[in-house]
Design a protein around this motif. Structure first.
Motif: not given
Length: 315
Positions: A258-262
């Motif tokens: 999500f928006n680059g966050r795991r």
């Protein structure tokens, strides 16, 4: 013998032409081919799937898989976004049961600024039974309320931060009530005999392993995998569920970006009868694409925005 179980959010599995499905047949075929390739590589005996929007689309997917598959579908879904859970299995499915109503004395929960309340899961869960090498295994597939918020009039952005905060609370309350509902059904299925009864609860829980709503599903605390209490039997074992998330290799321990966050938001939980027989748990070497807050941006995506979770049990 090894029993392979998996869960995978298929991301808006609709045939072309619907509000949520791909815009053309070619894009749809590409998605089906991609999903079928991953499922073939996983080779599950039992697969829980989420975000099945169209039963015919699920049939199209199953037709691409090798083997003779059995399918069971939830019949309860939200009218404005008709996605549901299902179980597809190489083992015969029996004792199908729809799980929806919040258990008493849990009160209805508020879901919007108009004061609307609900007393059941808008996206119903599904319980089925399979038999593997003589062992009866109850499987509960579920898809809890998303952390991605939607607001009145179909908006994905709030009018102000007060509205965002309120709808975040509504979503959390709903997800907690849904977790209580699943936990209540697990209590009944285990009936304190989890040392002997095989139960698997799996699906898209829409939060991390340590989130309060995820923790509700575990039952009595104290014996989680990776803690000092795991190898010490106690009186809570008969009604506990163990989340297998700690067994996923660290570098693969996420199912959404999500928006680059795991984020690890898809989970497999098992009863004591099964937790001591886990051979491996992984996310099938699938790296999902990074997503944002606009679901419409993914309409023609060629694959899912989730990775599956796969557990192999030597039972």
């Amino acid at each position: 013998m090894t029993l392979t179980v998996a869960t995978w959010n298929l991301e808006n599995l609709f045939r072309p032409g619907s509000e949520f499905g791909p815009r053309d047949q070619a894009t749809y075929e590409t998605k089906l081919d991609g999903l079928a390739t991953v499922i073939g590589r996983i080779a599950p005996d039992v697969l829980a799937v989420e975000e099945v929007g169209d039963p015919d689309a699920l049939a199209d997917l199953v037709a691409r898989l090798d083997g003779d598959w059995h399918t069971a579908l939830s019949t309860v879904f939200e009218a404005d976004h008709p996605i549901r859970v299902a179980v597809v299995s190489l083992l015969e499915l029996t004792d199908a049961e729809q799980i929806t109503a919040f258990p008493a004395p849990l009160a209805p929960v508020q879901v919007d600024d108009a004061g609307t309340t609900i007393d059941a899961m808008p996206r119903g869960a599904l319980k089925v039974r399979v038999t593997h090498d003589g062992l009866a295994v109850d499987v509960v597939a579920c898809h809890l309320k998303s952390k991605l918020l939607s607001f009145a009039d179909g908006r994905f952005e709030p009018h102000d931060e007060g509205e965002r905060a309120r709808f975040g609370a509504y979503a959390l309350d709903r997800r907690a009530a849904e977790a209580v509902t699943i936990r209540g059904r697990a209590d009944a299925l285990l009936d304190g005999a989890g040392d002997d009864r095989a139960l698997i609860v799996l699906g898209d829980l829409n939060d991390e392993p340590l989130a309060a709503t995820t923790q509700i599903l575990l039952g009595p605390p104290g014996s989680e995998i990776g803690t000092a209490g795991f190898e010490r039997p106690d009186k809570g074992d008969g009604c506990r569920l163990w989340n297998l998330a700690p067994l996923i290799p660290t570098e693969r321990a996420f199912t959404r970006l999500f928006n680059g966050r795991r984020e690890l938001i898809d989970h497999i939980l098992v009863s004591h009868r099964l937790v001591t027989h886990v051979a491996s748990v992984d996310t099938a070497d699938v790296t999902p694409p990074s997503i944002g807050t606009d679901p419409a941006a993914r309409r023609d995506a060629p694959a899912s925005d989730h990775a599956p979770v796969v557990a192999r049990l030597d039972v």
